[in-house]
Design an enzyme around this catalytic site. Structure first.
Site, PDB file in Angstrom:
ATOM      1  N   LEU A 193       0.897  -1.150   0.000  1.00 46.41           N
ATOM      2  CA  LEU A 193       0.000   0.000   0.000  1.00 46.41           C
ATOM      3  C   LEU A 193       0.929   1.191   0.000  1.00 46.41           C
ATOM      4  O   LEU A 193       1.768   1.325   0.897  1.00 46.41           O
ATOM      5  CB  LEU A 193      -0.893  -0.027   1.243  1.00 46.41           C
ATOM      6  CG  LEU A 193      -2.148   0.845   1.254  1.00 46.41           C
ATOM      7  CD1 LEU A 193      -3.048   0.529   0.065  1.00 46.41           C
ATOM      8  CD2 LEU A 193      -2.915   0.660   2.552  1.00 46.41           C
ATOM      9  N   ASP A 194       0.844   2.048  -1.004  1.00 44.70           N
ATOM     10  CA  ASP A 194       1.902   3.039  -1.185  1.00 44.70           C
ATOM     11  C   ASP A 194       1.989   4.040  -0.037  1.00 44.70           C
ATOM     12  O   ASP A 194       1.074   4.183   0.765  1.00 44.70           O
ATOM     13  CB  ASP A 194       1.789   3.722  -2.552  1.00 44.70           C
ATOM     14  CG  ASP A 194       0.617   4.661  -2.670  1.00 44.70           C
ATOM     15  OD1 ASP A 194       0.598   5.672  -1.951  1.00 44.70           O
ATOM     16  OD2 ASP A 194      -0.281   4.407  -3.495  1.00 44.70           O
TER      17      ASP A 194
END
Length: 262
Positions: free
Chosen positions: A107-108
């Protein structure tokens, strides 16, 4: 889980359908006993203890040989063990006893929401490669256009998909499958909000998708990964899967094993 010890609210959240907050309320109401004595909020459940809720014995899942954490990753945290740029990583927020847990995908840095971690490599691999649905709440600049909707419905193939990606990304082109579903919550010239469901997990996929239409992503939160929902889990907090989620996970793993065996 041999040799385990859990706070009573964690135990109830781990082995029943109740959240930690609901579990604490059950304890305060006197509905929980450990070895036939009323539990307190500070009570710890050990391996051979017997826990009763409303006089019914709670039986830990015998076939659960692994653990899965649900973490509400905040913005500004990297899903990594360490970072050469000294940015904050998730393992600095998680308890040290979870240092060996591996994340299910990424998840960036600028996004928040559901991140699953497990101490089982098989579980991590299965969840990561099963094309499970991922549901997001997205806030973008400007209107949701007809062109965007067409692309969400029909898919999109870009030879240059670097807009919305990191500057040094090695991934230049990208093909976006049709979205599983989407809902426009707000459509306004200043910003719009959508709920989108996809079943891929490509590098910065949604940021690249909307950037193609010159609609920068202002906010991105993953609220569901497969059968696991974020619900009311606070930012920066973690919990175990509850009993229902573990049952679904075991069914999912058994089904994958059967498919591979055919």
């Amino acid at each position: 889980m041999e040799g385990f010890s859990l706070r009573i609210n964690q135990f109830l959240a781990h082995y029943t359908k109740h959240s930690r907050r609901e579990a604490e309320k059950l304890v305060l109401e006197g509905r929980v006993k450990i070895n036939h004595e009323h539990a307190k909020l500070a009570s710890v459940v050990k391996e051979n203890d017997k826990v009763f809720l409303d006089k019914r014995l709670i039986k830990p899942l015998k076939n659960k040989k692994f653990s899965v954490l649900v973490y509400h990753k905040p913005k500004g945290e990297l899903v990594s063990k360490a970072d050469p740029l000294k940015r904050h990583v998730i393992y600095e927020s998680l308890e040290k006893k979870y240092a060996h847990f591996a994340p299910v995908g990424r998840l960036d840095f600028a996004s928040e929401g559901v991140l699953l971690l497990s101490d089982s490599k098989a579980v991590v691999s299965a969840l990561m490669h099963a094309n499970l649905e991922k549901e997001y709440l997205v806030k973008i600049q400007g209107f949701v256009t007809r062109e965007m909707e067409n692309a969400m419905q029909e898919g999109l193939k870009l030879e240059n998909a670097t807009k919305g990606a990191h500057q040094k990304t090695p991934i230049k082109s990208m093909e976006f499958a049709p979205f599983i579903g989407y809902e426009i919550i707000k459509n306004h010239a200043k910003y719009s909000k959508l709920r989108v469901i996809i079943n891929e997990g490509k590098n910065r996929e949604l940021r690249r998708f909307f950037a193609f239409f010159n609609a920068g992503v202002l906010d991105l939160r993953r609220v569901r990964y497969g059968f696991v929902n974020l619900n009311a889990l606070p930012v920066g907090k973690a919990r175990f899967l509850n009993r229902q989620e573990y049952n679904e996970l075991h069914a999912f793993m058994a089904n994958r094993a059967n498919v591979k065996g055919d």
